[in-house]
Design a protein around this motif. Sequence first.
Motif: not given
Length: 410
Positions: A183-199
Amino acid sequence: MAEIAIVGAGFIGLASAAWLMRDGHRVTLFDPSGVGQGASFGNAGTFAHYACIPVNNPSVFRDLPRFLLSSESPFRLRWRYLPHLAPWLVRFLMSSTPHRYEASARALAALLGHAQAGYGPLLAGPELQQFVRPRECLYLYSNGASFDAARRALDLRQKLGVSFDVLAADDIRQLEPALAPIFERGVLFSDSWHFSNPQGFLQTLFEHLAAGGLTLKRSTVSAVQPAADGASLVVEGGTQRRFDYVVIATGARSATFAQQCGDRVPLDTERGYHVRYPGATQLISRPVGWAERGFYMTPMSDGIRVAGTVELGGFSDTRNRSLLDLLTFSSKRALPGLDSPDSSWLGFRPTLPDGLPVLGRSRASERVIYAFGHQHLGLTLAGVTGQIVADLVARRAPPLDLAPYAAARF
């Protein structure tokens, strides 16, 4: 206090219930599959407040032939479905002109600007907060040409208030060393998050709300009958149940209910897939998306979920083996430490030609409220959608102008 029915028990339905119960209403959910068993079950789990770029954009005129013909394309079309899909495709292309694309992006950004605040009642205690993983999303480009092609969309995101950092190859390796050095380039989006288990989150939220009086009916709703002072649901067996308000939050299956309430909405279905790699969570510390291949890899409590791709083809249960193979091949190329997936999933996302959800009152009755069509953003926009639903019932001013999301726009 009103008696309110919500058709659909996914992220939008549960979020609407949380906000309505906060106002003291009695709420009944209707979903034959139970809690979080539709598109909400298999998503990438990411809170994507940065995702204000709609799929309908001017690049489709250039890229569509390549997407349809390439074996590495994350987009597929079931050709026998084309006669049914043709009117939707015409509207989609009409929505992909620069002016309409930017209007959709602005409308999405306006909603996304309220997305985090909308999650307040949904994360009311530690039993719910335990599912949140506050790690920024990393989006990757395997070559400079792909990144350059995305530059205009990134500039528009920035103009609309999205904060991000652009990373070089060395930055990517330092952040996620297990990734292949492709991977040559990347974008890191500030203040995002995720669920460990959506269901798991949705089930816990349901139990929390059920303790306060929320009812779930595992019944199929066949019709909505609007009236000036309420609405009735026709459930399996022909039984009618009358309510003060009805909320339509049944995702890709909402168009029939809207038509029964006087609104013809060009809603169709995106068939989305995921595969799961068990016991591999330690390989990455955050959601990682590969832009050219159209998928996310998200570390969850039961392994890494690789979710994405788009297939236009209706509600058939037959899975596209080539898309599952593409997810497996591409994820193992990006993350060589992966072994073999142990499960796969197919779900049906709602999709509208202008990339915006339908939010607001029905044409036939102000007592029927629409909350569907969120495409890839049902999880992200669940909280603010629930807030809007509660505001409409309470006759409060919603947090933003709802005109861009009205069913009447079609």
